[in-house]
Write an enzyme that holds these catalytic residues in place. Sequence first.
Site, PDB file in Angstrom:
ATOM      1  N   GLU A 170       0.619  -1.193  -0.067  1.00  0.00           N
ATOM      2  CA  GLU A 170      -0.010   0.186  -0.020  1.00  0.00           C
ATOM      3  C   GLU A 170       0.715   1.412   0.103  1.00  0.00           C
ATOM      4  OE1 GLU A 170      -3.058  -0.042   3.175  1.00  0.00           O
ATOM      5  OE2 GLU A 170      -4.080  -1.723   1.994  1.00  0.00           O
ATOM      6  N   GLU A 368      -5.298  -8.656   0.966  1.00  0.00           N
ATOM      7  CA  GLU A 368      -5.862  -8.190   2.159  1.00  0.00           C
ATOM      8  C   GLU A 368      -7.336  -7.859   1.788  1.00  0.00           C
ATOM      9  OE1 GLU A 368      -4.315  -5.017   4.377  1.00  0.00           O
ATOM     10  OE2 GLU A 368      -2.218  -5.477   3.937  1.00  0.00           O
TER      11      GLU A 368
HETATM   12  C1  GBH Z   1      -4.254  -1.988   5.562  1.00  0.00           C
HETATM   13  O1  GBH Z   1      -4.586  -0.609   5.440  1.00  0.00           O
HETATM   14  C2  GBH Z   1      -3.175  -2.230   5.929  1.00  0.00           C
HETATM   15  O2  GBH Z   1      -2.196  -2.805   5.032  1.00  0.00           O
HETATM   16  C3  GBH Z   1      -2.809  -3.116   7.266  1.00  0.00           C
HETATM   17  O3  GBH Z   1      -1.663  -2.861   7.810  1.00  0.00           O
HETATM   18  C4  GBH Z   1      -3.917  -2.703   8.325  1.00  0.00           C
HETATM   19  O4  GBH Z   1      -3.605  -3.214   9.564  1.00  0.00           O
HETATM   20  C5  GBH Z   1      -5.307  -3.115   7.764  1.00  0.00           C
HETATM   21  O5  GBH Z   1      -5.534  -2.413   6.433  1.00  0.00           O
HETATM   22  C6  GBH Z   1      -6.486  -2.515   8.556  1.00  0.00           C
HETATM   23  O6  GBH Z   1      -6.238  -1.256   8.681  1.00  0.00           O
HETATM   24  O7  GBH Z   1     -12.172   6.511   5.732  1.00  0.00           O
HETATM   25  O8  GBH Z   1     -14.096   4.760   5.375  1.00  0.00           O
HETATM   26  O9  GBH Z   1     -12.920   5.863   3.513  1.00  0.00           O
HETATM   27  C7  GBH Z   1      -5.920   0.164   5.213  1.00  0.00           C
HETATM   28  C8  GBH Z   1      -6.287   0.280   3.981  1.00  0.00           C
HETATM   29  C9  GBH Z   1      -7.838   2.036   2.938  1.00  0.00           C
HETATM   30  C10 GBH Z   1      -8.287   1.173   4.967  1.00  0.00           C
HETATM   31  C11 GBH Z   1      -8.727   3.154   3.028  1.00  0.00           C
HETATM   32  C12 GBH Z   1      -9.138   2.733   5.358  1.00  0.00           C
HETATM   33  C13 GBH Z   1     -10.440   4.282   4.353  1.00  0.00           C
HETATM   34  C14 GBH Z   1     -11.529   4.200   5.098  1.00  0.00           C
HETATM   35  N1  GBH Z   1      -7.251   1.568   3.968  1.00  0.00           N
HETATM   36  N2  GBH Z   1      -9.704   2.814   4.024  1.00  0.00           N
HETATM   37  S1  GBH Z   1     -12.791   5.448   5.029  1.00  0.00           S
END
Ligand code: GBH
Length: 454
Positions: A170, A368
Amino acid sequence: AASDAREPLPQFPRGFLWGVSTSAHQIEGAVDERGPSVWDAFTAVPGRVKDGTTAAVACDHYHRYREDVALIRELGADAYRFSVSWPRVLPSGAGEVSSAGLDFYDRLVDELCAAGVSPVPTLFHWDTPLALAEEGGWLRRDTAGRFAEYAAVVAGRIGDRAKKWITLNEPAEHTLLGHALGQHAPGEQLMFGALPAAHHQLLAHGLAVRALRAAGVTDIGIANSHGPTWPASASPEDTQAADFYDVLLNRLFADPLILGRYPDLIAELMAGEGDIEADLSVIAEPVDWYGINFYQPTKVGAPLPATTAPTEFSGLTLPPELPFSVREIEGRPVTDFGWPVVPESLTELLTGFRDRYGDRLPPLVITENGCSYDGLDDQRRIDYLDGHVRAVHRALARGVDVRGYFVWSLMDNFEWAEGYRQRFGLVHVDRTTLTRTPKASYAWLREALRAQRT
Ligand code: GBH
């Protein structure tokens, strides 16, 4: 239990790869047995992590990996996606290699192989060596070259047994949260000034692909976060704002890798970075497959005129000057993190990738997918996973080439700026005793995987 009443999952093709994911900083602990990373420095500053915790112990996986591998074996997973801590292998990021650090990953890989589980290392999951960060980190071009050297060191040690590799996790989140908004390490608040960090991570990916191939690795991918962007309305203001968000979170990272070019908007913002065209030919070095981390879709509209203060949104603090605003998706259940649960949007994402990239699209792997819910009887996690696995199957039925699915996460762990409050695990980890207890979702997945094999 409610899970007994569920329809069995549809049958996936033979050879479809089922796995679970973790990352080094979030589970390993044993911080004194490696070099410092940006996350150690970041979490030492009071107020950065919501519950005031650090990953100094985390799940103590560094000392308990045998128990964790046994849990993966019992689950019946084909593969385990973990990350290698760069400062554990190279305590100063470059130069001297720590043999104790490399030994750890060597033992872990042996243990996985003995359990019949394929090791899938990720080389970078946000824990940049502090020594490199102090010299500019991802804002500095040199870091990309250092990363490729590090990749070669790790491949030289475990490349004989680890077949499937991931370069970066990411870069979008690491750019946005770490360098633009400052809610993750290294805590930079550069807004659009963070774009060089994106470019240098992409360059690091391309250089690492070359370094890994030179070391004999043949099955290489990346794990990028993606999600459909839904415009808040059909108005030109909202669709334009949604396009902008989509470019920043999705296309900025997928287009250069798959098409070898930046979206126009980004190309403009990056003018001044030097010979972008030459870099793009490195970045677009073909991967063997493309990993997608999926959590939820995002509804985006024009900036809200009344917004003069930062908006809080599902754990994100968005400054008011952004050219878009994130809106609430209504009528959907939300996880403990506040993220909406919309399984069919994963089918939408996957078919959208196929439609956009066509023949250029490598095979996909969901690297993931998961959710934060408290409690051992986590029926809502089962619902979430069940719904998303079916969404992947629907994409397969529509002709999208998806080869695997990894749950985030094997066990509850250090959830970055949230600390230990958000629990994504199939396995519960007691914060005092560190005892591992499989949750209802673990039992559900074990049975679901068993059924795939009969
Ligand atoms: C991943 O990133 C990571 O790779 C991992 O380390 C982590 O533990 C896992 O996810 C859980 O968080 O504000 O509703 O639009 C997170 C990827 C993508 C999650 C964007 C939050 C936005 C939420 N992120 N998303 S919102």
